[in-house]
Write a protein that holds these residues in place. Sequence first.
Motif, PDB file in Angstrom:
ATOM      1  N   ASN A  55       0.910  -2.086  12.656  1.00 45.85           N
ATOM      2  CA  ASN A  55       0.363  -0.803  12.536  1.00 45.85           C
ATOM      3  C   ASN A  55      -0.046  -0.070  11.243  1.00 45.85           C
ATOM      4  O   ASN A  55      -1.094   0.306  10.944  1.00 45.85           O
ATOM      5  N   ALA A  56       0.966  -0.584  10.152  1.00 41.77           N
ATOM      6  CA  ALA A  56       0.733  -0.128   8.840  1.00 41.77           C
ATOM      7  C   ALA A  56      -0.260  -0.808   8.202  1.00 41.77           C
ATOM      8  O   ALA A  56      -1.195  -0.124   7.420  1.00 41.77           O
ATOM      9  N   VAL A  57      -0.738  -2.010   8.472  1.00 40.32           N
ATOM     10  CA  VAL A  57      -1.958  -2.707   8.121  1.00 40.32           C
ATOM     11  C   VAL A  57      -3.223  -2.227   8.670  1.00 40.32           C
ATOM     12  O   VAL A  57      -4.153  -2.019   8.011  1.00 40.32           O
ATOM     13  N   LYS A  58      -3.170  -2.041   9.931  1.00 39.33           N
ATOM     14  CA  LYS A  58      -4.269  -1.585  10.658  1.00 39.33           C
ATOM     15  C   LYS A  58      -4.837  -0.045  10.132  1.00 39.33           C
ATOM     16  O   LYS A  58      -5.908  -0.026   9.912  1.00 39.33           O
ATOM     17  N   GLU A  59      -3.645   0.862   9.664  1.00 36.27           N
ATOM     18  CA  GLU A  59      -4.122   1.921   9.294  1.00 36.27           C
ATOM     19  C   GLU A  59      -4.726   2.042   7.880  1.00 36.27           C
ATOM     20  O   GLU A  59      -5.171   2.965   7.199  1.00 36.27           O
ATOM     21  N   SER A  60      -4.558   0.700   7.182  1.00 34.72           N
ATOM     22  CA  SER A  60      -5.174   0.737   5.736  1.00 34.72           C
ATOM     23  C   SER A  60      -6.508   0.951   5.641  1.00 34.72           C
ATOM     24  O   SER A  60      -7.044   1.290   4.806  1.00 34.72           O
ATOM     25  N   GLU A  61      -7.473   0.895   6.941  1.00 33.73           N
ATOM     26  CA  GLU A  61      -8.702   1.204   6.807  1.00 33.73           C
ATOM     27  C   GLU A  61      -8.769   2.576   6.373  1.00 33.73           C
ATOM     28  O   GLU A  61      -9.925   2.929   5.634  1.00 33.73           O
ATOM     29  N   ARG A  62      -8.327   3.700   6.844  1.00 38.74           N
ATOM     30  CA  ARG A  62      -8.325   4.988   6.453  1.00 38.74           C
ATOM     31  C   ARG A  62      -7.843   5.120   4.926  1.00 38.74           C
ATOM     32  O   ARG A  62      -8.517   6.004   4.408  1.00 38.74           O
ATOM     33  N   ARG A  63      -6.847   4.543   4.580  1.00 39.22           N
ATOM     34  CA  ARG A  63      -6.511   5.062   3.129  1.00 39.22           C
ATOM     35  C   ARG A  63      -7.351   4.013   2.234  1.00 39.22           C
ATOM     36  O   ARG A  63      -7.880   4.707   1.259  1.00 39.22           O
ATOM     37  N   ILE A  64      -7.970   3.021   2.709  1.00 36.19           N
ATOM     38  CA  ILE A  64      -9.020   2.608   1.787  1.00 36.19           C
ATOM     39  C   ILE A  64     -10.338   3.106   1.636  1.00 36.19           C
ATOM     40  O   ILE A  64     -10.889   3.489   0.746  1.00 36.19           O
ATOM     41  N   GLU A  65     -10.813   3.759   2.810  1.00 38.79           N
ATOM     42  CA  GLU A  65     -11.937   4.451   2.925  1.00 38.79           C
ATOM     43  C   GLU A  65     -11.814   5.558   2.475  1.00 38.79           C
ATOM     44  O   GLU A  65     -12.792   5.970   1.396  1.00 38.79           O
ATOM     45  N   SER A  66     -10.803   6.318   2.171  1.00 36.80           N
ATOM     46  CA  SER A  66     -10.634   7.370   1.408  1.00 36.80           C
ATOM     47  C   SER A  66     -10.629   7.307  -0.142  1.00 36.80           C
ATOM     48  O   SER A  66     -11.190   8.033  -0.943  1.00 36.80           O
ATOM     49  N   ALA A  67      -9.900   6.133  -0.588  1.00 37.93           N
ATOM     50  CA  ALA A  67      -9.806   5.622  -1.874  1.00 37.93           C
ATOM     51  C   ALA A  67     -11.218   5.421  -2.625  1.00 37.93           C
ATOM     52  O   ALA A  67     -11.429   5.762  -3.724  1.00 37.93           O
ATOM     53  N   ILE A  68     -11.897   4.485  -1.774  1.00 35.62           N
ATOM     54  CA  ILE A  68     -13.215   4.389  -2.054  1.00 35.62           C
ATOM     55  C   ILE A  68     -14.171   5.393  -2.280  1.00 35.62           C
ATOM     56  O   ILE A  68     -14.957   5.537  -3.311  1.00 35.62           O
ATOM     57  N   SER A  69     -14.263   6.219  -1.448  1.00 36.43           N
ATOM     58  CA  SER A  69     -14.736   7.296  -1.338  1.00 36.43           C
ATOM     59  C   SER A  69     -14.529   8.506  -2.520  1.00 36.43           C
ATOM     60  O   SER A  69     -15.294   9.108  -3.059  1.00 36.43           O
ATOM     61  N   TYR A  70     -13.363   8.599  -2.829  1.00 37.80           N
ATOM     62  CA  TYR A  70     -12.895   9.434  -3.942  1.00 37.80           C
ATOM     63  C   TYR A  70     -13.360   8.795  -5.332  1.00 37.80           C
ATOM     64  O   TYR A  70     -13.671   9.821  -6.167  1.00 37.80           O
ATOM     65  N   LEU A  71     -13.740   7.678  -5.572  1.00 38.77           N
ATOM     66  CA  LEU A  71     -14.363   7.057  -6.578  1.00 38.77           C
ATOM     67  C   LEU A  71     -15.824   7.167  -6.691  1.00 38.77           C
ATOM     68  O   LEU A  71     -16.336   6.695  -7.494  1.00 38.77           O
ATOM     69  N   GLY A  72     -16.277   7.952  -5.433  1.00 38.89           N
ATOM     70  CA  GLY A  72     -17.882   7.936  -5.486  1.00 38.89           C
ATOM     71  C   GLY A  72     -18.573   6.548  -4.966  1.00 38.89           C
ATOM     72  O   GLY A  72     -19.884   6.790  -5.058  1.00 38.89           O
ATOM     73  N   LEU A  73     -17.909   5.650  -4.283  1.00 39.80           N
ATOM     74  CA  LEU A  73     -18.571   4.694  -3.823  1.00 39.80           C
ATOM     75  C   LEU A  73     -18.506   4.781  -2.171  1.00 39.80           C
ATOM     76  O   LEU A  73     -17.783   5.690  -1.780  1.00 39.80           O
ATOM     77  N   ARG A  74     -19.010   3.833  -1.570  1.00 34.58           N
ATOM     78  CA  ARG A  74     -19.127   3.804  -0.129  1.00 34.58           C
ATOM     79  C   ARG A  74     -18.730   2.562   0.551  1.00 34.58           C
ATOM     80  O   ARG A  74     -18.924   1.587  -0.126  1.00 34.58           O
ATOM     81  N   MET A  75     -18.083   2.887   1.881  1.00 30.15           N
ATOM     82  CA  MET A  75     -17.473   1.853   2.427  1.00 30.15           C
ATOM     83  C   MET A  75     -18.851   0.910   2.962  1.00 30.15           C
ATOM     84  O   MET A  75     -19.648   1.973   3.514  1.00 30.15           O
ATOM     85  N   PRO A  76     -18.818  -0.260   3.528  1.00 29.76           N
ATOM     86  CA  PRO A  76     -19.919  -0.633   4.132  1.00 29.76           C
ATOM     87  C   PRO A  76     -20.016  -0.174   5.697  1.00 29.76           C
ATOM     88  O   PRO A  76     -19.024   0.028   6.042  1.00 29.76           O
ATOM     89  N   ARG A  77     -21.216   0.343   5.959  1.00 29.28           N
ATOM     90  CA  ARG A  77     -21.374   0.889   7.223  1.00 29.28           C
ATOM     91  C   ARG A  77     -21.881  -0.225   8.279  1.00 29.28           C
ATOM     92  O   ARG A  77     -22.164  -0.160   9.448  1.00 29.28           O
ATOM     93  N   THR A  78     -21.694  -1.387   7.816  1.00 35.58           N
ATOM     94  CA  THR A  78     -22.084  -2.722   8.927  1.00 35.58           C
ATOM     95  C   THR A  78     -20.787  -3.481   9.261  1.00 35.58           C
ATOM     96  O   THR A  78     -19.737  -2.935   8.963  1.00 35.58           O
ATOM     97  N   ARG A  79     -21.012  -4.172  10.243  1.00 36.95           N
ATOM     98  CA  ARG A  79     -19.924  -5.103  10.637  1.00 36.95           C
ATOM     99  C   ARG A  79     -18.944  -5.653   9.559  1.00 36.95           C
ATOM    100  O   ARG A  79     -19.470  -6.611   9.090  1.00 36.95           O
ATOM    101  N   THR A  80     -17.773  -5.499   9.618  1.00 41.38           N
ATOM    102  CA  THR A  80     -16.725  -5.920   8.505  1.00 41.38           C
ATOM    103  C   THR A  80     -15.792  -6.415   9.204  1.00 41.38           C
ATOM    104  O   THR A  80     -15.029  -6.041  10.049  1.00 41.38           O
ATOM    105  N   VAL A  81     -15.324  -7.482   8.991  1.00 36.02           N
ATOM    106  CA  VAL A  81     -14.227  -8.498   9.392  1.00 36.02           C
ATOM    107  C   VAL A  81     -13.150  -8.909   8.480  1.00 36.02           C
ATOM    108  O   VAL A  81     -13.791  -9.374   7.409  1.00 36.02           O
ATOM    109  N   VAL A  82     -11.988  -8.300   8.581  1.00 31.20           N
ATOM    110  CA  VAL A  82     -10.878  -8.713   7.606  1.00 31.20           C
ATOM    111  C   VAL A  82      -9.981  -9.684   8.326  1.00 31.20           C
ATOM    112  O   VAL A  82      -9.493  -9.308   9.300  1.00 31.20           O
TER     113      VAL A  82
ATOM    114  N   SER B  17      -2.871   5.258  -2.336  1.00 30.63           N
ATOM    115  CA  SER B  17      -2.876   6.620  -1.843  1.00 30.63           C
ATOM    116  C   SER B  17      -4.247   6.847  -1.570  1.00 30.63           C
ATOM    117  O   SER B  17      -5.287   6.315  -1.857  1.00 30.63           O
ATOM    118  N   LEU B  18      -4.476   8.238  -1.102  1.00 31.58           N
ATOM    119  CA  LEU B  18      -5.940   8.538  -0.657  1.00 31.58           C
ATOM    120  C   LEU B  18      -6.779   8.911  -1.730  1.00 31.58           C
ATOM    121  O   LEU B  18      -7.959   8.451  -1.632  1.00 31.58           O
TER     122      LEU B  18
END
Length: 512
Positions: A39-66, A110-111
């Motif tokens: 679960n901690a790894v699955k929750e990384s999506e929210r932490r990563i998205e927040s960290a990337i947004s904080y830098l002014g960048l955007r998460m890909p809005r297309t299909r992404t497989v990790v 962190s966020l």
Amino acid sequence: MIVKTFGSAIHGVNALTITIEVNVSTRGNKLFMVGLPDNAVKESERRIESAISYLGLRMPRTRTVVNMAPADIRKAGAAYDLPIAICILAAAGYIPHNELSSCLIMGELSLDGTVLPLKGVLSMTLQGVAEGFSAFILPLSNAPEASLVNQLPILGVQSLKEAIQHFQKTTRIQPYHSPSQFNSTSAIKEQLDFLDVKGQSATKRALEIAAAGGHNAILIGPPGAGKTMLARRLPTILPPLTLQETLETTKIHSVAGKLQSTSALISQRPFRSPHHSISDTALVGGGGIPQPGEISLAHNGVLFLDELPEFKRKALEVLRQPLEERRVTISRARMAIDFPASFMLLASMNPCPCGYFGHPVRSCTCPPGQVQKYINRISGPLLDRIDLHVEVTPVTFSELSSRQLSDSSEVIRKRVMAAREIQANRYSRYEGIYCNAQLPVQFLKEMNQFDAQCLSMLSKAMERLQLSARAYDRILKVSRTIADLEGNETVLASHMAEAIQYRSLDRDIWKR
């Protein structure tokens, strides 16, 4: 586009390399995470998205497989945030991906993109060296620990932004170099010293023998006799850690998250003293995600069990196998993990519930049979595995007020190290044997010389005390250590007699 980098997973006290792949396609709008993440790894999506947004960048809005391989090993914890984020940004075209396939990357985000510290960094670094990676990118606070290996460039980052700039080559991170070097002969100021102990010459002699041969010992005596005080000074007479022992010990404490933030290297032998209410799992290790227990944290050091009969019997009985094999195996449905557990067991106990059985002045108030019942809280098989049974007598006023100084810890340690050197030379052709306590039974008579009178004396003691075969082996090992302390190649009758008298709990005086 598929981008690949590498992370690491802790398995026991060792690390396994994890391949992290990210594929960003032109269809769909969802992120999928596969490879047995918790679960901690699955929750990384929210932490990563927040960290990337904080830098002014955007998460890909297309299909992404990790994908995290191998898929049959469970990925646990938040330490995969940083490598997944870097792979996603590379797949999205924000950073070049040509260096990623040769890097080991780990870190929790962190966020706001700050990189948080990890556990088990030393194990990851050693595995990174074995795998031939070009660099290890990790939290800056873990860099001193990782730099102990000195064979892999350590790039410490404080934020996701620093990692991005490094791969974009706008601001390259310089490898971290530890300011301190390991020195096994460096003097360490001891806060405790045998010089402070008044009297107790017999007990100090027994602890010197235990330290010289790596033997287990138990101290039996009334309250206030100094059992705990003496026990806490045992590490001060043990030989300094070698570089190999230092790395082994530091690796275990790193995996358990017990390293001090101010020091990356454990330079003194561990002294673990758990409370008697400890559970068997906390003592030997385990849990949903197996972690080292107290016996592994005491690896290459001392495990002190104060008031031994007060420990839960179930917790004490699980010590039997580790005391013999010097490792503990934690078995689960999906895995079996070995933790190292080569420690010296030092225990203490009162002779009876009231504490005054055998006291030279005070009378024991325990009813008939109570002393034997109290001793029986410790099973015979466990007592058999303890080499030295030492009776600690109260210190008299004349001893306490005496101005005569006893040997300091430094003086005793020199004698111990001389005996250990003799043993190391004797067992040099055997891997993993460094002291007499570690010598397997099959080599006991082959590697040691005993005069004829010794075996005759031991035969009589075996018959009179009804000793077990294991006690027989322990007496031979202790007598060998006593001979080593005196520099004798042959074990004499005096050495054997002293070793036999340390089996005090096998005598009839306790059957009351």
